[in-house]
Scaffold this active site. Structure first.
Site, PDB file in Angstrom:
ATOM      1  CD  GLU A   1      -3.175   0.453   0.329  1.00 46.47           C
ATOM      2  OE1 GLU A   1      -2.683   1.321  -0.432  1.00 46.47           O
ATOM      3  OE2 GLU A   1      -4.394   0.316   0.493  1.00 46.47           O
ATOM      4  CG  ASP A   2      -1.010   4.692  -1.580  1.00 42.90           C
ATOM      5  OD1 ASP A   2      -1.710   3.931  -0.870  1.00 42.90           O
ATOM      6  OD2 ASP A   2      -1.516   5.530  -2.352  1.00 42.90           O
TER       7      ASP A   2
ATOM      8  CB  VAL B   1       0.941  13.145   2.235  1.00 44.32           C
ATOM      9  CG1 VAL B   1       1.321  13.757   3.568  1.00 44.32           C
ATOM     10  CG2 VAL B   1       0.442  11.714   2.428  1.00 44.32           C
TER      11      VAL B   1
ATOM     12  CG  ASP C   1      -6.522   8.264   5.855  1.00 41.39           C
ATOM     13  OD1 ASP C   1      -6.533   8.526   7.065  1.00 41.39           O
ATOM     14  OD2 ASP C   1      -7.030   9.030   5.025  1.00 41.39           O
TER      15      ASP C   1
HETATM   16  P1  IMP Z   1      -7.964   4.122   3.845  1.00 41.86           P
HETATM   17  O1  IMP Z   1      -8.925   3.080   3.353  1.00 41.86           O
HETATM   18  O2  IMP Z   1      -8.680   5.273   4.496  1.00 41.86           O
HETATM   19  O3  IMP Z   1      -6.903   3.540   4.763  1.00 41.86           O
HETATM   20  O4  IMP Z   1      -7.237   4.775   2.615  1.00 41.86           O
HETATM   21  C1  IMP Z   1      -6.911   4.061   1.518  1.00 41.86           C
HETATM   22  C2  IMP Z   1      -6.458   4.856   0.323  1.00 41.86           C
HETATM   23  O5  IMP Z   1      -6.849   6.222   0.334  1.00 41.86           O
HETATM   24  C3  IMP Z   1      -4.964   4.875   0.219  1.00 41.86           C
HETATM   25  O6  IMP Z   1      -4.461   3.695  -0.366  1.00 41.86           O
HETATM   26  C4  IMP Z   1      -4.750   6.086  -0.667  1.00 41.86           C
HETATM   27  O7  IMP Z   1      -4.892   5.738  -2.016  1.00 41.86           O
HETATM   28  C5  IMP Z   1      -5.864   7.022  -0.260  1.00 41.86           C
HETATM   29  N1  IMP Z   1      -5.378   8.019   0.717  1.00 41.86           N
HETATM   30  C6  IMP Z   1      -5.532   8.023   2.054  1.00 41.86           C
HETATM   31  N2  IMP Z   1      -4.919   9.072   2.633  1.00 41.86           N
HETATM   32  C7  IMP Z   1      -4.320   9.745   1.618  1.00 41.86           C
HETATM   33  C8  IMP Z   1      -3.487  10.925   1.575  1.00 41.86           C
HETATM   34  O8  IMP Z   1      -3.133  11.573   2.570  1.00 41.86           O
HETATM   35  N3  IMP Z   1      -3.065  11.292   0.334  1.00 41.86           N
HETATM   36  C9  IMP Z   1      -3.391  10.621  -0.802  1.00 41.86           C
HETATM   37  N4  IMP Z   1      -4.144   9.512  -0.801  1.00 41.86           N
HETATM   38  C10 IMP Z   1      -4.607   9.080   0.402  1.00 41.86           C
HETATM   39 MG    MG Z   2      -4.083   3.472  -2.435  1.00 38.97          MG
END
Ligand code: IMP
Ligand code: MG
Length: 170
Positions: free
Chosen positions: A94-95, A148, A98
């Protein structure tokens, strides 16, 4: 407009360290390294080139945030794997983690297929935000709750090509 949070140099150093650890942990296990599109493509390509053991690569694509900075909380699968992970050692790349919603979704999806092992490698982790009931074994950097971009990460599809990680200011 955009402040550097993690420089290219720092990223390179950390990617090398992670790859060293992965090389040791996955020696002769022929892991399947799965990149989560689109955000992980640069991290994955730098990481695998530093891993000194045989591996395979595949990709999964999940629905994105759209053009918003806040997670919709809904995840759908946009691209399936092209391989069978049953009894294989799987590394999900994963990048950023969040809220952890995407990670949870992928973990459940992958575990149904009974891999030999399943771990996450994430370049960035917003520890204040994510509430996970499992451990992320390989983390590049823990970062504060700021949006970010760069090094693969986008806002409305822009900025993926920046070399460093930047905080996007309004
Ligand atoms: P999550 O499901 O909220 O953990 O987020 C998953 C996806 O949201 C990550 O794989 C990113 O592609 C995108 N994402 C979450 N936070 C950021 C950020 O700060 N910048 C850019 N993409 C984000
Ligand atoms: Mg992603």
């Amino acid at each position: 407009m955009k402040r550097v949070l993690i420089s290219k140099k720092k990223i390179d150093e950390r990617v090398k360290q992670l790859a060293l650890k992965l090389t040791k942990d996955y020696k002769d296990k022929l892991p399947i390294v799965i990149g989560i599109l689109n955000g992980s493509f640069i991290f994955l390509s730098d990481l695998v080139r530093q891993i000194k053991t045989d591996l395979e690569i595949d990709f999964l694509k999940l629905s994105s945030y759209g053009d918003r900075k806040i997670s919709s909380g809904e995840v759908t699968l946009l691209k399936e794997l092209n391989c069978d992970i049953h009894k294989r050692h799987v590394l999900l790349v994963e990048d950023i983690i969040d809220t952890g919603i995407s990670a949870k979704y992928m973990r459940e999806l992958m575990l149904k297929r009974k891999p030999a092992s399943l771990e996450f490698v994430t370049l960035l982790h917003k520890t204040e935000v994510s509430k996970l009931d499992f451990k992320i074994k390989y983390v590049g950097f823990n970062i504060p709750n700021e949006f970010v971009v760069g090094y693969g990460l986008d806002f409305a599809q822009k900025y993926r090509n920046l070399k460093s990680i930047h905080v996007l200011k309004n």
